[in-house]
Design a protein around this motif. Structure first.
Motif, PDB file in Angstrom:
ATOM      1  N   SER A   1       0.853  -1.197   0.000  1.00  0.00           N
ATOM      2  CA  SER A   1       0.000   0.000   0.000  1.00  0.00           C
ATOM      3  C   SER A   1       0.881   1.237   0.000  1.00  0.00           C
ATOM      4  O   SER A   1       1.844   1.314   0.773  1.00  0.00           O
ATOM      5  CB  SER A   1      -0.885   0.016   1.256  1.00  0.00           C
ATOM      6  OG  SER A   1      -1.524   1.273   1.393  1.00  0.00           O
TER       7      SER A   1
ATOM      8  N   ARG B   1      -0.468   4.180   0.644  1.00  0.00           N
ATOM      9  CA  ARG B   1      -1.229   5.134   1.443  1.00  0.00           C
ATOM     10  C   ARG B   1      -0.417   5.586   2.663  1.00  0.00           C
ATOM     11  O   ARG B   1       0.193   4.758   3.341  1.00  0.00           O
ATOM     12  CB  ARG B   1      -2.492   4.397   1.910  1.00  0.00           C
ATOM     13  CG  ARG B   1      -3.616   5.236   2.411  1.00  0.00           C
ATOM     14  CD  ARG B   1      -4.865   4.369   2.535  1.00  0.00           C
ATOM     15  NE  ARG B   1      -4.852   3.489   3.688  1.00  0.00           N
ATOM     16  CZ  ARG B   1      -5.206   3.845   4.919  1.00  0.00           C
ATOM     17  NH1 ARG B   1      -5.590   5.085   5.168  1.00  0.00           N
ATOM     18  NH2 ARG B   1      -5.183   2.974   5.913  1.00  0.00           N
TER      19      ARG B   1
ATOM     20  N   SER C   1      -1.288   3.931   5.924  1.00  0.00           N
ATOM     21  CA  SER C   1      -1.534   2.506   5.672  1.00  0.00           C
ATOM     22  C   SER C   1      -1.352   1.636   6.919  1.00  0.00           C
ATOM     23  O   SER C   1      -0.323   1.690   7.597  1.00  0.00           O
ATOM     24  CB  SER C   1      -0.554   2.036   4.589  1.00  0.00           C
ATOM     25  OG  SER C   1      -0.398   0.629   4.626  1.00  0.00           O
TER      26      SER C   1
ATOM     27  N   ASN D   1      -0.966  -1.529   6.710  1.00  0.00           N
ATOM     28  CA  ASN D   1       0.085  -2.492   6.368  1.00  0.00           C
ATOM     29  C   ASN D   1       1.469  -1.913   6.610  1.00  0.00           C
ATOM     30  O   ASN D   1       2.367  -2.597   7.099  1.00  0.00           O
ATOM     31  CB  ASN D   1      -0.102  -2.973   4.920  1.00  0.00           C
ATOM     32  CG  ASN D   1      -1.257  -3.935   4.821  1.00  0.00           C
ATOM     33  OD1 ASN D   1      -1.117  -5.119   5.088  1.00  0.00           O
ATOM     34  ND2 ASN D   1      -2.442  -3.414   4.521  1.00  0.00           N
TER      35      ASN D   1
ATOM     36  N   GLU E   1      -5.210  -6.524   0.725  1.00  0.00           N
ATOM     37  CA  GLU E   1      -5.879  -7.250  -0.363  1.00  0.00           C
ATOM     38  C   GLU E   1      -6.669  -6.222  -1.149  1.00  0.00           C
ATOM     39  O   GLU E   1      -7.430  -5.449  -0.563  1.00  0.00           O
ATOM     40  CB  GLU E   1      -6.830  -8.278   0.252  1.00  0.00           C
ATOM     41  CG  GLU E   1      -7.670  -9.039  -0.750  1.00  0.00           C
ATOM     42  CD  GLU E   1      -8.452 -10.138  -0.061  1.00  0.00           C
ATOM     43  OE1 GLU E   1      -7.843 -11.105   0.435  1.00  0.00           O
ATOM     44  OE2 GLU E   1      -9.696 -10.013   0.000  1.00  0.00           O
TER      45      GLU E   1
ATOM     46  N   TRP F   1      -9.745  -8.922  -3.854  1.00  0.00           N
ATOM     47  CA  TRP F   1      -9.493 -10.352  -3.624  1.00  0.00           C
ATOM     48  C   TRP F   1      -8.114 -10.786  -4.105  1.00  0.00           C
ATOM     49  O   TRP F   1      -7.856 -11.976  -4.290  1.00  0.00           O
ATOM     50  CB  TRP F   1     -10.562 -11.234  -4.298  1.00  0.00           C
ATOM     51  CG  TRP F   1     -11.934 -11.148  -3.705  1.00  0.00           C
ATOM     52  CD1 TRP F   1     -12.447 -10.137  -2.940  1.00  0.00           C
ATOM     53  CD2 TRP F   1     -12.982 -12.111  -3.831  1.00  0.00           C
ATOM     54  NE1 TRP F   1     -13.729 -10.401  -2.585  1.00  0.00           N
ATOM     55  CE2 TRP F   1     -14.093 -11.606  -3.122  1.00  0.00           C
ATOM     56  CE3 TRP F   1     -13.095 -13.330  -4.467  1.00  0.00           C
ATOM     57  CZ2 TRP F   1     -15.298 -12.302  -3.034  1.00  0.00           C
ATOM     58  CZ3 TRP F   1     -14.303 -14.012  -4.387  1.00  0.00           C
ATOM     59  CH2 TRP F   1     -15.392 -13.504  -3.676  1.00  0.00           C
TER      60      TRP F   1
HETATM   61  C1  LIG Z   1      -8.920  -0.810  -4.419  1.00  0.00           C
HETATM   62  C2  LIG Z   1      -9.293  -1.467  -3.094  1.00  0.00           C
HETATM   63  C3  LIG Z   1      -9.731  -2.759  -3.090  1.00  0.00           C
HETATM   64  C4  LIG Z   1     -10.002  -3.405  -1.862  1.00  0.00           C
HETATM   65  N1  LIG Z   1     -10.356  -4.714  -1.878  1.00  0.00           N
HETATM   66  C5  LIG Z   1     -10.447  -5.391  -0.712  1.00  0.00           C
HETATM   67  C6  LIG Z   1     -10.625  -6.806  -0.700  1.00  0.00           C
HETATM   68  O1  LIG Z   1     -10.728  -7.450  -1.720  1.00  0.00           O
HETATM   69  N2  LIG Z   1     -10.660  -7.438   0.506  1.00  0.00           N
HETATM   70  C7  LIG Z   1     -10.516  -6.738   1.698  1.00  0.00           C
HETATM   71  O2  LIG Z   1     -10.546  -7.365   2.758  1.00  0.00           O
HETATM   72  N3  LIG Z   1     -10.379  -5.394   1.711  1.00  0.00           N
HETATM   73  C8  LIG Z   1     -10.307  -4.709   0.542  1.00  0.00           C
HETATM   74  N4  LIG Z   1     -10.107  -3.363   0.548  1.00  0.00           N
HETATM   75  C9  LIG Z   1     -10.087  -2.638   1.845  1.00  0.00           C
HETATM   76  C10 LIG Z   1      -8.699  -2.687   2.488  1.00  0.00           C
HETATM   77  O3  LIG Z   1      -8.640  -3.791   3.375  1.00  0.00           O
HETATM   78  C11 LIG Z   1      -8.462  -1.401   3.277  1.00  0.00           C
HETATM   79  O4  LIG Z   1      -8.613  -0.267   2.445  1.00  0.00           O
HETATM   80  C12 LIG Z   1      -7.092  -1.392   3.943  1.00  0.00           C
HETATM   81  O5  LIG Z   1      -7.037  -0.352   4.883  1.00  0.00           O
HETATM   82  C13 LIG Z   1      -5.997  -1.220   2.893  1.00  0.00           C
HETATM   83  O6  LIG Z   1      -4.729  -1.350   3.477  1.00  0.00           O
HETATM   84  P1  LIG Z   1      -3.837  -0.096   3.933  1.00  0.00           P
HETATM   85  O7  LIG Z   1      -4.481   0.456   5.168  1.00  0.00           O
HETATM   86  O8  LIG Z   1      -2.508  -0.701   4.220  1.00  0.00           O
HETATM   87  O9  LIG Z   1      -3.804   0.899   2.823  1.00  0.00           O
HETATM   88  C14 LIG Z   1      -9.868  -2.697  -0.656  1.00  0.00           C
HETATM   89  C15 LIG Z   1      -9.425  -1.368  -0.686  1.00  0.00           C
HETATM   90  C16 LIG Z   1      -9.131  -0.762  -1.876  1.00  0.00           C
HETATM   91  C17 LIG Z   1      -8.617   0.670  -1.871  1.00  0.00           C
END
Ligand SMILES: Cc1cc2nc3c(=O)[nH]c(=O)nc-3n(C[C@H](O)[C@H](O)[C@H](O)COP(=O)(O)O)c2cc1C
Length: 182
Positions: free
Chosen positions: A9, A11, A14, A16, A75, A78
């Motif tokens: 990520s 972000r 984030s 992660n 993720e 998916w």
């Molecule tokens: C483009 C996009 C697709 C996502 N698809 C999923 C997914 O398939 N499964 C899931 O559990 N969360 C999904 N999420 C939510 C993420 O778990 C959540 O945004 C998370 O905070 C992302 O990680 P980060 O905080 O490290 O950026 C998605 C988020 C984004 C932006």
């Protein structure tokens, strides 16, 4: 021990990234962590693979110098985020620096599944790259419901049960890295 961390990520806040930094700080007496800058890597184009940009040359050198790799990724839809797959595609060509490298994978999601589907895909991708992983049973680091497990003020993982599981997996991983590189 030197570990190179890839974060899937870009972000700023984030989760992660927060997990990767929690790992770096919590186990700083066991390994030193560097962070790969995959956001600077252009989209892979096979026409350019013999003429890789400086961001890719730097990544290759960092992978070569590392005893192991840590991949902490959300993720997306998916699967694995494109930014991470793009970096792995570059690293799979010309100089195949990931072959035989031990790796640990982890992921944080805001939902309940904790990146399970992305990690299953990532394991398949890494198998193709001949990266060495611990078997998944008992070693999966799937962190769901992120908002309840991280402290917003410090940006660190604070959930005690998750930290205990992390301690056990990291302990096994450090032994695994030592045995692979022996
Ligand atoms: C483009 C996009 C697709 C996502 N698809 C999923 C997914 O398939 N499964 C899931 O559990 N969360 C999904 N999420 C939510 C993420 O778990 C959540 O945004 C998370 O905070 C992302 O990680 P980060 O905080 O490290 O950026 C998605 C988020 C984004 C932006």
């Amino acid at each position: 021990m030197k570990i190179l961390a890839f974060i899937g990520s870009l972000r700023k806040e984030s989760y992660n990234s927060q997990l990767a930094h929690t790992i770096a700080e919590r186990y700083r007496d066991r390994f030193e962590m560097e962070f790969a800058e995959i956001g600077d890597v252009p989209l892979f184009n096979q026409d350019e693979e013999m003429n890789a940009p400086p961001s890719v040359l730097k990544l290759r050198e960092q992978v070569k110098a590392a005893d192991a790799v840590l991949i902490v990724t959300p993720e997306y839809n998916w699967s694995v985020p494109g930014v991470l797959k793009n970096a792995l595609d570059w690293l799979s060509r010309v100089e195949k620096v990931l072959i035989g490298k031990p790796a640990m994978i982890a992921g944080v999601s805001t939902g309940a599944m904790g990146t399970l589907r992305a990690q299953l895909h990532l394991r398949e991708i890494l198998a193709g790259l001949q990266v060495k992983l611990l078997p998944p049973a008992g070693n999966e680091l799937l962190v769901g419901q992120a908002a309840q497990k991280f402290d917003a003020a410090s940006g660190k993982l604070t959930d005690e049960a998750t930290l205990q599981h992390l301690d056990a997996v990291v302990g096994r991983f450090v032994e695994f890295v030592a045995s692979v590189n022996r």
